[in-house]
Structures are given as C-alpha cells and as structure tokens.
Enzyme design. Structure first.
Site: not given
Ligand code: DQA
Length: 147
Positions: A13-14, A21, A26, A77, A80, A83, A90, A101, A103, A105, A110, A114
């Site tokens: 998401p996002n 953003r 980011y 990635n 959110a 977390h 699962d 995994e 990220h 950032s 942070r 997170r």
């Molecule tokens: C993220 C870090 C997450 O905490 C956050 O919710 C994101 C982006 C990152 O790429 O740094 O949406 O996964």
C-alpha cells in the site's frame, strides 16, 4: 541449482505514490522507476521479474498464492502491512517462497511501530534503508543463492 523461473516483486500500500509521497523519506524515484530497475537487474542476470503492486491486503495475498510453484522467489516491500499483517505472513509461508523483505527507508530509525515486522523472521534477509538499491540487492541475492 539455477532456476529460470521469474522473481516476483510485490509492492504494497501507498507505494504506487512513490515520487510524490513524502520524498524526504522515500526519495523521488517512482514505482515505475523501481520496477524498471528490477527488470534491468534481472535481465543482467538472464532472468525476468513479475511486478505487482496493490493497496489491498487480499489482493496481495491472492498474488502470493498464485506465485506458488511458478516463481523462484519473492522480493516484497509490503509497506505498512509489514507491521500489521499476519495474513500476508501466512500467505508467504503457504506459498513456500524464499522471501527478501525490502524497505526503502530505514524502518529502525523511525517510529517504534515500524520496528515490528511480521515477515522478518520468515525472510531470507531484510534490507531496510538502501532506497531502490535494496530491490537490486534482493534480486541479486535470490539468484545468487540458487547456485
Ligand atoms: C516502507 C516502510 C513502512 O513502514 C511504510 O509503511 C511504507 C514504506 C519503506 O519502504 O520504507 O509504506 O515499507
């Protein structure tokens, strides 16, 4: 043994909003830039990636289920959902895919919420804070560990 199946790159998401953003966190790279970087990284290794992004937990789960047996590994990635989502955890376990995994950032620098990951302990590795280079390192590592 080397595997010629594609690698699945999932963004949660996002992450479709990358570029606009919170660029101070980011960066200015867009999701399309990251997906192109992933394609190029895989191509240099003689491989392909399949890229998927969704803002919906169930859609991410469905995509991971569909990847079972058809891809060599998963770079994700989960944003959110990392977390919060036992369900995505699962799904990864059910699909029996090696996961890295990623990220953009450094989540450990942070907010405390997170610092929790429902994926880290079932992942081959966690890469956090390298920006788009994290995806490159993840793809390279998934391919390298096959041999
Ligand atoms: C993220 C870090 C997450 O905490 C956050 O919710 C994101 C982006 C990152 O790429 O740094 O949406 O996964």
């Amino acid at each position: 043994m080397s595997d010629n199946r594609p690698i699945l790159v999932v963004n949660g998401p996002n992450l479709n909003l990358l570029g606009t953003r919170q660029p101070e966190i980011y960066g200015s790279t867009t999701l399309a830039d990251i997906e192109n970087l992933c394609r190029g990284t895989a191509a240099d290794l003689g491989r392909k990636v399949e890229c998927f992004q969704s803002n919906h937990e169930g859609a991410i789960i469905d995509r991971i289920h569909a990847a079972r047996g058809t891809v060599a590994g998963l770079v994700m990635n989960a944003g959110a959902y990392t977390h919060t989502s036992v369900a995505i955890r699962d799904a990864v376990l059910a699909a029996e895919l090696p996961l890295i995994e990623v990220h953009l950032s450094n989540v450990h620098a942070r907010e405390p919420f997170r610092h929790v990951s429902y994926l880290a302990d079932i992942a081959v590795a966690v890469i956090s804070g390298l920006g788009p280079d994290g995806y490159v390192a993840a793809i390279r590592h998934l391919v390298a560990r096959e041999t």
